[in-house]
Design an enzyme around this catalytic site. Structure first.
Site, mmCIF file in Angstrom:
data_model
loop_
_atom_site.group_PDB
_atom_site.id
_atom_site.type_symbol
_atom_site.label_atom_id
_atom_site.label_comp_id
_atom_site.label_asym_id
_atom_site.label_seq_id
_atom_site.Cartn_x
_atom_site.Cartn_y
_atom_site.Cartn_z
ATOM 1 N N TYR A 197 0.834 -1.221 0.000
ATOM 2 C CA TYR A 197 0.000 0.000 0.000
ATOM 3 C C TYR A 197 0.862 1.261 0.000
ATOM 4 O O TYR A 197 0.432 2.299 -0.517
ATOM 5 C CB TYR A 197 -1.012 -0.020 1.160
ATOM 6 C CG TYR A 197 -2.107 -1.028 0.894
ATOM 7 C CD1 TYR A 197 -3.135 -0.738 0.006
ATOM 8 C CD2 TYR A 197 -2.072 -2.296 1.457
ATOM 9 C CE1 TYR A 197 -4.109 -1.676 -0.302
ATOM 10 C CE2 TYR A 197 -3.044 -3.249 1.159
ATOM 11 C CZ TYR A 197 -4.056 -2.928 0.279
ATOM 12 O OH TYR A 197 -5.014 -3.863 -0.036
ATOM 13 N N ARG B 253 1.350 1.872 -3.563
ATOM 14 C CA ARG B 253 0.121 2.412 -4.168
ATOM 15 C C ARG B 253 -0.032 3.896 -3.801
ATOM 16 O O ARG B 253 -0.435 4.708 -4.603
ATOM 17 C CB ARG B 253 -1.125 1.657 -3.673
ATOM 18 C CG ARG B 253 -1.134 0.142 -3.850
ATOM 19 C CD ARG B 253 -1.459 -0.271 -5.268
ATOM 20 N NE ARG B 253 -0.397 -0.009 -6.208
ATOM 21 C CZ ARG B 253 0.749 -0.696 -6.263
ATOM 22 N NH1 ARG B 253 0.987 -1.692 -5.435
ATOM 23 N NH2 ARG B 253 1.678 -0.393 -7.137
ATOM 24 N N ASN C 101 -13.034 2.469 -5.860
ATOM 25 C CA ASN C 101 -11.611 2.807 -5.923
ATOM 26 C C ASN C 101 -11.121 3.413 -4.610
ATOM 27 O O ASN C 101 -11.833 4.160 -3.950
ATOM 28 C CB ASN C 101 -11.348 3.784 -7.067
ATOM 29 C CG ASN C 101 -11.689 3.165 -8.408
ATOM 30 O OD1 ASN C 101 -11.826 1.941 -8.503
ATOM 31 N ND2 ASN C 101 -11.832 3.981 -9.428
ATOM 32 N N VAL C 102 -9.866 3.113 -4.298
ATOM 33 C CA VAL C 102 -9.265 3.669 -3.081
ATOM 34 C C VAL C 102 -8.411 4.893 -3.424
ATOM 35 O O VAL C 102 -7.840 5.524 -2.537
ATOM 36 C CB VAL C 102 -8.458 2.597 -2.305
ATOM 37 C CG1 VAL C 102 -9.399 1.496 -1.816
ATOM 38 C CG2 VAL C 102 -7.346 1.988 -3.152
ATOM 39 N N ASP C 103 -8.328 5.239 -4.721
ATOM 40 C CA ASP C 103 -7.628 6.480 -5.098
ATOM 41 C C ASP C 103 -8.559 7.674 -4.845
ATOM 42 O O ASP C 103 -9.742 7.499 -4.530
ATOM 43 C CB ASP C 103 -7.162 6.421 -6.563
ATOM 44 C CG ASP C 103 -8.310 6.393 -7.568
ATOM 45 O OD1 ASP C 103 -9.163 7.305 -7.522
ATOM 46 O OD2 ASP C 103 -8.362 5.473 -8.408
ATOM 47 N N HIS D 226 -14.779 0.962 -0.617
ATOM 48 C CA HIS D 226 -13.682 0.067 -0.209
ATOM 49 C C HIS D 226 -12.549 0.785 0.502
ATOM 50 O O HIS D 226 -11.446 0.263 0.574
ATOM 51 C CB HIS D 226 -13.139 -0.681 -1.444
ATOM 52 C CG HIS D 226 -14.104 -1.705 -1.984
ATOM 53 N ND1 HIS D 226 -13.989 -2.273 -3.232
ATOM 54 C CD2 HIS D 226 -15.200 -2.264 -1.419
ATOM 55 C CE1 HIS D 226 -14.983 -3.134 -3.418
ATOM 56 N NE2 HIS D 226 -15.730 -3.141 -2.338
ATOM 57 N N GLY E 6 -16.196 1.099 -15.703
ATOM 58 C CA GLY E 6 -14.928 0.437 -15.430
ATOM 59 C C GLY E 6 -14.889 -0.481 -14.223
ATOM 60 O O GLY E 6 -13.945 -0.433 -13.445
ATOM 61 N N THR E 7 -15.898 -1.321 -14.109
ATOM 62 C CA THR E 7 -15.828 -2.338 -13.055
ATOM 63 C C THR E 7 -16.207 -3.692 -13.639
ATOM 64 O O THR E 7 -17.107 -3.791 -14.482
ATOM 65 C CB THR E 7 -16.734 -2.010 -11.842
ATOM 66 O OG1 THR E 7 -16.800 -3.166 -10.987
ATOM 67 C CG2 THR E 7 -18.134 -1.599 -12.241
HETATM 68 P P1 OAD Z 1 -11.453 -4.927 -11.965
HETATM 69 O O1 OAD Z 1 -9.973 -4.919 -12.201
HETATM 70 O O2 OAD Z 1 -12.064 -6.191 -11.511
HETATM 71 O O3 OAD Z 1 -12.190 -4.508 -13.314
HETATM 72 C C1 OAD Z 1 -11.759 -3.391 -14.038
HETATM 73 C C2 OAD Z 1 -12.727 -3.160 -15.180
HETATM 74 O O4 OAD Z 1 -12.299 -1.983 -15.834
HETATM 75 C C3 OAD Z 1 -12.770 -4.288 -16.222
HETATM 76 O O5 OAD Z 1 -14.108 -4.633 -16.515
HETATM 77 C C4 OAD Z 1 -12.063 -3.663 -17.432
HETATM 78 O O6 OAD Z 1 -12.616 -4.116 -18.665
HETATM 79 C C5 OAD Z 1 -12.379 -2.186 -17.224
HETATM 80 N N1 OAD Z 1 -11.433 -1.267 -17.862
HETATM 81 C C6 OAD Z 1 -10.122 -1.456 -18.156
HETATM 82 N N2 OAD Z 1 -9.609 -0.366 -18.734
HETATM 83 C C7 OAD Z 1 -10.615 0.549 -18.809
HETATM 84 C C8 OAD Z 1 -10.706 1.887 -19.300
HETATM 85 N N3 OAD Z 1 -9.648 2.503 -19.844
HETATM 86 N N4 OAD Z 1 -11.893 2.525 -19.192
HETATM 87 C C9 OAD Z 1 -12.968 1.907 -18.644
HETATM 88 N N5 OAD Z 1 -12.935 0.648 -18.183
HETATM 89 C C10 OAD Z 1 -11.773 -0.024 -18.240
HETATM 90 O O7 OAD Z 1 -11.758 -3.703 -10.986
HETATM 91 P P2 OAD Z 1 -13.001 -3.475 -10.005
HETATM 92 O O8 OAD Z 1 -14.249 -4.022 -10.608
HETATM 93 O O9 OAD Z 1 -12.958 -2.042 -9.627
HETATM 94 O O10 OAD Z 1 -11.249 -4.167 -3.852
HETATM 95 O O11 OAD Z 1 -12.574 -4.352 -8.761
HETATM 96 C C11 OAD Z 1 -13.413 -4.413 -7.667
HETATM 97 C C12 OAD Z 1 -12.640 -4.575 -6.382
HETATM 98 O O12 OAD Z 1 -11.774 -5.698 -6.461
HETATM 99 C C13 OAD Z 1 -11.711 -3.432 -6.073
HETATM 100 O O13 OAD Z 1 -12.358 -2.352 -5.458
HETATM 101 C C14 OAD Z 1 -10.704 -4.047 -5.163
HETATM 102 C C15 OAD Z 1 -10.519 -5.389 -5.825
HETATM 103 O O14 OAD Z 1 -10.169 -6.396 -5.015
HETATM 104 C C16 OAD Z 1 -10.455 -3.887 -2.799
HETATM 105 O O15 OAD Z 1 -9.306 -3.510 -2.859
HETATM 106 C C17 OAD Z 1 -11.131 -4.079 -1.512
#
Ligand code: OAD
Length: 228
Positions: A53, A56, A87-89, A104, A169-170
């Site tokens: 971290y 990060r 996001n944690v940013d 988160h 973007g999730t």
């Molecule tokens: P993920 O890494 O699981 O998913 C990221 C998503 O962003 C994917 O669907 C990609 O296709 C998409 N992506 C990539 N580049 C992109 C761009 N330029 N524009 C838009 N979308 C894009 O991330 P999260 O779903 O945020 O938790 O992950 C969820 C949680 O898992 C996080 O909050 C974290 C992690 O473990 C903790 O740290 C507690």
């Protein structure tokens, strides 16, 4: 004034230079997510987790919001906007968004290992031996896997008020965050911006998928909503 609720994940910050979690190799900056984002991982190797971290946090000090974060600020000219981010940013805040709820946790905060409500602002490295006033080790203010999500209830209430939902973007794989959209009123228009969407349009009523990156997809949707 209509209310827009925006649910964001790592993808919105990708083009600012922050890696997403589920990249092609399935690792987060070279680590298994459970190694660096679980209480068990922290118990097993606290130095590694703190250093992870720290990296990060140092990285976050160097990056800036992109056109996706910035476009969401413009939405506030015409709508009441609530951002609920996994996001944690702090790139939404840096861009200037007014209402940001962190589901988160936050990289620039730490908390006591003895009292989860004892939270401090912290922008430097955190190491073993950094204690709260009562001599308890501090830890990142991050919701790790298996931990409660204290902001979930307020987030559900916000989503239930939405006239429009935008998801950006999730991967929609981490619960309970991924279930938030289900609390939107029936028939609420939902937009998903993600170049590799993990859902399809039949999964939700009134879902429009925009398979573009955040810096392209968000400004164009924002313009469309403002002009509408
Ligand atoms: P993920 O890494 O699981 O998913 C990221 C998503 O962003 C994917 O669907 C990609 O296709 C998409 N992506 C990539 N580049 C992109 C761009 N330029 N524009 C838009 N979308 C894009 O991330 P999260 O779903 O945020 O938790 O992950 C969820 C949680 O898992 C996080 O909050 C974290 C992690 O473990 C903790 O740290 C507690």
């Amino acid at each position: 004034m209509k209310q827009i609720v925006v649910l964001t994940g790592a993808g919105i910050s990708a083009e600012s230079g922050l890696k997403t979690f589920r990249d092609a190799d399935g690792l987060w900056e070279g680590h298994d997510v459970m190694e660096v984002a679980s209480p068990q991982g922290f118990a097993r190797n606290p130095e590694l987790v703190l250093e992870f971290y720290n990296q990060r946090r140092r990285q976050l000090l160097k990056v800036t919001p992109n056109a996706g974060h910035k476009a969401l600020v413009q939405l506030e000219e015409k709508f009441k906007v609530d951002i609920i981010t996994q996001n944690v940013d702090n790139l939404h805040e840096q861009a200037g968004s007014g209402n940001v709820l962190h589901l988160h946790g936050e990289l620039f905060k730490v908390r006591s290992t003895a009292d989860e409500n004892h939270v401090l602002t912290w922008k430097k490295d955190l190491v073993l031996g950094d204690f709260d006033e009562n001599g308890h080790q501090l830890r990142p203010h991050i919701v790790w896997f298996g931990e409660m999500v204290p902001m979930l209830e307020p987030a559900i209430e916000i989503v239930a008020q939405a006239d429009i939902v935008i998801i950006i973007g999730t991967s929609m794989q981490v619960y309970p965050a991924a279930s938030l959209v289900n609390y939107a009123k029936l028939g609420t228009p939902i937009y998903l911006i993600d170049p590799k969407p993990n859902v399809n349009e039949n999964d939700f009523e009134s879902l429009t998928i925009i398979a573009k990156t955040a810096t392209i997809g968000v400004p164009s949707l924002v313009m469309q909503l403002i002009d509408h």
